[in-house]
Enzyme design. Structure first.
Site, PDB file in Angstrom:
ATOM      1  N   CYS A   1       0.835  -1.201   0.000  1.00  0.00           N
ATOM      2  CA  CYS A   1       0.000   0.000   0.000  1.00  0.00           C
ATOM      3  C   CYS A   1       0.873   1.256   0.000  1.00  0.00           C
ATOM      4  O   CYS A   1       1.752   1.410   0.860  1.00  0.00           O
ATOM      5  CB  CYS A   1      -0.907  -0.018   1.229  1.00  0.00           C
ATOM      6  SG  CYS A   1      -1.728   1.552   1.522  1.00  0.00           S
TER       7      CYS A   1
ATOM      8  N   CYS B   1       0.630   3.226   3.315  1.00  0.00           N
ATOM      9  CA  CYS B   1       1.342   2.536   4.412  1.00  0.00           C
ATOM     10  C   CYS B   1       2.845   2.786   4.266  1.00  0.00           C
ATOM     11  O   CYS B   1       3.540   3.022   5.259  1.00  0.00           O
ATOM     12  CB  CYS B   1       1.063   1.035   4.387  1.00  0.00           C
ATOM     13  SG  CYS B   1      -0.532   0.548   5.081  1.00  0.00           S
TER      14      CYS B   1
ATOM     15  N   ASP C   1      -0.113  16.827  -0.842  1.00  0.00           N
ATOM     16  CA  ASP C   1      -0.553  16.065  -2.014  1.00  0.00           C
ATOM     17  C   ASP C   1       0.394  16.384  -3.181  1.00  0.00           C
ATOM     18  O   ASP C   1       0.765  17.527  -3.389  1.00  0.00           O
ATOM     19  CB  ASP C   1      -1.996  16.450  -2.376  1.00  0.00           C
ATOM     20  CG  ASP C   1      -2.630  15.442  -3.321  1.00  0.00           C
ATOM     21  OD1 ASP C   1      -3.596  14.768  -2.916  1.00  0.00           O
ATOM     22  OD2 ASP C   1      -2.166  15.333  -4.485  1.00  0.00           O
TER      23      ASP C   1
ATOM     24  N   HIS D   1      -4.142   0.585   8.438  1.00  0.00           N
ATOM     25  CA  HIS D   1      -4.651   0.494   7.075  1.00  0.00           C
ATOM     26  C   HIS D   1      -6.149   0.199   7.080  1.00  0.00           C
ATOM     27  O   HIS D   1      -6.608  -0.736   7.728  1.00  0.00           O
ATOM     28  CB  HIS D   1      -3.912  -0.608   6.298  1.00  0.00           C
ATOM     29  CG  HIS D   1      -4.413  -0.733   4.891  1.00  0.00           C
ATOM     30  ND1 HIS D   1      -3.862  -0.021   3.852  1.00  0.00           N
ATOM     31  CD2 HIS D   1      -5.429  -1.453   4.368  1.00  0.00           C
ATOM     32  CE1 HIS D   1      -4.521  -0.305   2.740  1.00  0.00           C
ATOM     33  NE2 HIS D   1      -5.479  -1.175   3.024  1.00  0.00           N
TER      34      HIS D   1
ATOM     35  N   ASN E   1     -12.808  10.840  -0.273  1.00  0.00           N
ATOM     36  CA  ASN E   1     -13.406  10.113  -1.392  1.00  0.00           C
ATOM     37  C   ASN E   1     -13.498   8.631  -1.035  1.00  0.00           C
ATOM     38  O   ASN E   1     -12.552   8.055  -0.493  1.00  0.00           O
ATOM     39  CB  ASN E   1     -12.554  10.301  -2.653  1.00  0.00           C
ATOM     40  CG  ASN E   1     -12.603  11.733  -3.157  1.00  0.00           C
ATOM     41  OD1 ASN E   1     -13.659  12.354  -3.154  1.00  0.00           O
ATOM     42  ND2 ASN E   1     -11.466  12.260  -3.584  1.00  0.00           N
TER      43      ASN E   1
ATOM     44  N   THR F   1      -8.726   6.864  -5.619  1.00  0.00           N
ATOM     45  CA  THR F   1      -7.640   6.208  -6.364  1.00  0.00           C
ATOM     46  C   THR F   1      -6.627   5.514  -5.461  1.00  0.00           C
ATOM     47  O   THR F   1      -5.887   4.646  -5.919  1.00  0.00           O
ATOM     48  CB  THR F   1      -6.884   7.224  -7.252  1.00  0.00           C
ATOM     49  OG1 THR F   1      -6.362   8.261  -6.423  1.00  0.00           O
ATOM     50  CG2 THR F   1      -7.803   7.819  -8.316  1.00  0.00           C
TER      51      THR F   1
ATOM     52  N   HIS G   1      -6.072   3.494   0.825  1.00  0.00           N
ATOM     53  CA  HIS G   1      -5.752   3.657   2.245  1.00  0.00           C
ATOM     54  C   HIS G   1      -6.399   4.998   2.583  1.00  0.00           C
ATOM     55  O   HIS G   1      -5.976   6.037   2.063  1.00  0.00           O
ATOM     56  CB  HIS G   1      -4.235   3.683   2.461  1.00  0.00           C
ATOM     57  CG  HIS G   1      -3.808   3.861   3.893  1.00  0.00           C
ATOM     58  ND1 HIS G   1      -2.877   3.028   4.497  1.00  0.00           N
ATOM     59  CD2 HIS G   1      -4.150   4.776   4.825  1.00  0.00           C
ATOM     60  CE1 HIS G   1      -2.682   3.428   5.741  1.00  0.00           C
ATOM     61  NE2 HIS G   1      -3.439   4.493   5.964  1.00  0.00           N
TER      62      HIS G   1
ATOM     63  N   HIS H   1      -7.717   8.437   3.253  1.00  0.00           N
ATOM     64  CA  HIS H   1      -6.998   9.702   3.447  1.00  0.00           C
ATOM     65  C   HIS H   1      -8.008  10.831   3.446  1.00  0.00           C
ATOM     66  O   HIS H   1      -9.017  10.786   2.741  1.00  0.00           O
ATOM     67  CB  HIS H   1      -5.936   9.905   2.365  1.00  0.00           C
ATOM     68  CG  HIS H   1      -6.431   9.614   0.992  1.00  0.00           C
ATOM     69  ND1 HIS H   1      -6.612   8.317   0.527  1.00  0.00           N
ATOM     70  CD2 HIS H   1      -6.849  10.426   0.009  1.00  0.00           C
ATOM     71  CE1 HIS H   1      -7.099   8.363  -0.690  1.00  0.00           C
ATOM     72  NE2 HIS H   1      -7.263   9.613  -1.041  1.00  0.00           N
TER      73      HIS H   1
HETATM   74  P1  AMP Z   1      -8.162  10.102  -3.975  1.00  0.00           P
HETATM   75  O1  AMP Z   1      -8.449  10.385  -5.430  1.00  0.00           O
HETATM   76  O2  AMP Z   1      -9.144  10.744  -3.042  1.00  0.00           O
HETATM   77  O3  AMP Z   1      -7.966   8.612  -3.724  1.00  0.00           O
HETATM   78  O4  AMP Z   1      -6.814  10.849  -3.661  1.00  0.00           O
HETATM   79  C1  AMP Z   1      -5.540  10.331  -3.855  1.00  0.00           C
HETATM   80  C2  AMP Z   1      -4.610  11.495  -3.755  1.00  0.00           C
HETATM   81  O5  AMP Z   1      -3.310  11.023  -3.491  1.00  0.00           O
HETATM   82  C3  AMP Z   1      -4.534  12.320  -5.048  1.00  0.00           C
HETATM   83  O6  AMP Z   1      -4.901  13.674  -4.773  1.00  0.00           O
HETATM   84  C4  AMP Z   1      -3.066  12.195  -5.452  1.00  0.00           C
HETATM   85  O7  AMP Z   1      -2.552  13.365  -6.022  1.00  0.00           O
HETATM   86  C5  AMP Z   1      -2.393  11.852  -4.131  1.00  0.00           C
HETATM   87  N1  AMP Z   1      -1.147  11.107  -4.222  1.00  0.00           N
HETATM   88  C6  AMP Z   1      -0.906   9.994  -4.975  1.00  0.00           C
HETATM   89  N2  AMP Z   1       0.355   9.567  -4.769  1.00  0.00           N
HETATM   90  C7  AMP Z   1       0.920  10.430  -3.876  1.00  0.00           C
HETATM   91  C8  AMP Z   1       2.207  10.532  -3.263  1.00  0.00           C
HETATM   92  N3  AMP Z   1       3.199   9.655  -3.534  1.00  0.00           N
HETATM   93  N4  AMP Z   1       2.439  11.565  -2.409  1.00  0.00           N
HETATM   94  C9  AMP Z   1       1.461  12.455  -2.132  1.00  0.00           C
HETATM   95  N5  AMP Z   1       0.233  12.404  -2.668  1.00  0.00           N
HETATM   96  C10 AMP Z   1      -0.041  11.412  -3.530  1.00  0.00           C
HETATM   97 ZN    ZN Z   2      -2.256   1.252   3.729  1.00  0.00          ZN
END
Ligand code: AMP
Ligand code: ZN
Length: 112
Positions: free
Chosen positions: A4, A7, A30, A46, A84, A92, A95, A97
């Site tokens: 993950c 994680c 982000d 997780h 989301n 997307t 985990h 957030h």
């Molecule tokens: P969600 O679409 O709500 O699942 O949000 C996932 C978020 O994670 C998106 O806004 C991405 O830009 C962000 N994201 C993906 N990979 C990383 C990363 N390595 N570091 C920081 N943010 C990330």
């Molecule tokens: Zn996780």
């Protein structure tokens, strides 16, 4: 969860630009910010979506959000918390957030 992304960010094996860490909660920028302030709060435990989180973990994340937003003086200007969950919401990373957005006047949300 060994596979993950968040994680791995929590345990430091993938780098992040951290803004907050206390107990089992961290927050980091982000990588594709949608506002001048856009950070993600996560709990160490997780859970694939918010409904799978323990209520006490959700409460811990929200007290972290409260502490950090107050430290940034965000409550007076305003901010938004977004979680989301599932395909219709465009989740997307599986985990849970908590997006915290602010620093400018935000657009509307919902269908568009
Ligand atoms: P969600 O679409 O709500 O699942 O949000 C996932 C978020 O994670 C998106 O806004 C991405 O830009 C962000 N994201 C993906 N990979 C990383 C990363 N390595 N570091 C920081 N943010 C990330
Ligand atoms: Zn996780």
């Amino acid at each position: 969860m060994s596979d993950c992304l968040f994680c791995k960010i929590f345990n430091g094996s993938i780098p992040s630009n951290k803004v907050y860490q206390k107990g089992k909660v961290i927050a980091f920028h982000d990588i594709q910010p949608l506002a001048s302030i856009h950070v993600l709060f996560i709990h160490e435990n997780h859970a694939a979506n918010v409904n799978e989180m323990n209520s006490s973990d959700v409460a811990e994340v929200f007290s972290a959000i409260k502490e950090w937003t107050q430290s940034q003086k965000l409550p007076s200007s305003g901010f938004r918390v977004v979680v989301n969950s599932g395909p219709h919401a465009g989740q997307t990373v599986f985990h849970t957030h908590f997006h915290v957005l602010g620093g400018e006047s935000l657009g509307s949300f919902g269908r568009r």
